[in-house]
Scaffold this motif. Structure first.
Motif, mmCIF file in Angstrom:
data_model
loop_
_atom_site.group_PDB
_atom_site.id
_atom_site.type_symbol
_atom_site.label_atom_id
_atom_site.label_comp_id
_atom_site.label_asym_id
_atom_site.label_seq_id
_atom_site.Cartn_x
_atom_site.Cartn_y
_atom_site.Cartn_z
ATOM 1 N N PHE A 44 0.826 -1.202 0.000
ATOM 2 C CA PHE A 44 0.000 0.000 0.000
ATOM 3 C C PHE A 44 0.863 1.257 0.000
ATOM 4 C CE2 PHE A 44 -2.020 -3.344 2.619
ATOM 5 C CZ PHE A 44 -2.972 -3.730 1.699
ATOM 6 N N GLY A 45 1.949 1.226 -0.728
ATOM 7 C CA GLY A 45 2.903 2.328 -0.762
ATOM 8 C C GLY A 45 2.333 3.621 -1.306
ATOM 9 N N SER A 46 1.298 3.542 -2.130
ATOM 10 C CA SER A 46 0.730 4.757 -2.710
ATOM 11 C C SER A 46 -0.247 5.466 -1.764
ATOM 12 C CB SER A 46 0.014 4.427 -4.022
ATOM 13 O OG SER A 46 -1.047 3.528 -3.798
ATOM 14 N N TYR A 47 -0.526 4.865 -0.639
ATOM 15 C CA TYR A 47 -1.432 5.460 0.350
ATOM 16 C C TYR A 47 -0.617 6.003 1.524
ATOM 17 C CZ TYR A 47 -4.872 2.767 -2.241
ATOM 18 O OH TYR A 47 -5.647 2.250 -3.236
ATOM 19 N N THR A 49 0.860 6.343 5.220
ATOM 20 C CA THR A 49 1.209 5.278 6.161
ATOM 21 C C THR A 49 0.240 5.269 7.344
ATOM 22 O OG1 THR A 49 2.699 6.681 7.437
ATOM 23 C CG2 THR A 49 3.643 5.476 5.559
ATOM 24 N N THR A 121 -7.478 9.999 1.890
ATOM 25 C CA THR A 121 -6.855 11.014 1.035
ATOM 26 C C THR A 121 -7.290 12.407 1.376
ATOM 27 O OG1 THR A 121 -8.622 10.666 -0.587
ATOM 28 C CG2 THR A 121 -6.556 9.484 -0.909
#
Length: 121
Positions: A44-47, A49, A121
């Protein structure tokens, strides 16, 4: 208790682990769920932490993941039963069991992130 004696070590271990982790998921106030996030976090690197999350959804989500993860032990026991019919390799059986626990944690976190994506987001 006769049926307990007839069960294999794997089934006994999985049932005990299921109950302990289900209780621990609640009693730990989310620590178990939070710890489960880190081995799968690279997916989930694009979200943001876990440390950057905020809102009313975070704590219940972390607790829920910790409690639902206990079902991974049941899935692992079922997989062990069927894989054992194919191979007797303990290394292969343990690897499959651990992979199922990891995949289940990844699926739970994926679901939790997708459900709460608008708040992330």
């Amino acid at each position: 208790m006769v049926f307990w004696k007839n069960w294999s070590f794997n089934i006994k271990f999985s049932l005990i682990a299921f109950f302990i982790t289900a209780i621990l998921g609640l009693v730990s106030m989310g620590a178990l769920g939070g710890l489960l996030y880190y081995p799968v976090s690279f997916l989930f690197g694009s979200y943001p932490t876990l440390d950057d999350w905020s809102g009313d959804w975070v704590w219940p989500s972390v607790i829920m993941v910790g409690m639902l993860w206990s079902f991974g032990f049941v899935f692992g026991a079922v997989a062990w039963y069927y894989i054992q019919k194919i191979t007797q390799s303990k290394v292969m059986l343990i690897a499959a069991y651990l992979l199922i626990l990891w995949l289940w944690a990844a699926l739970l976190w994926c679901w939790m992130i997708k459900v709460n994506l608008d708040q992330l987001t």
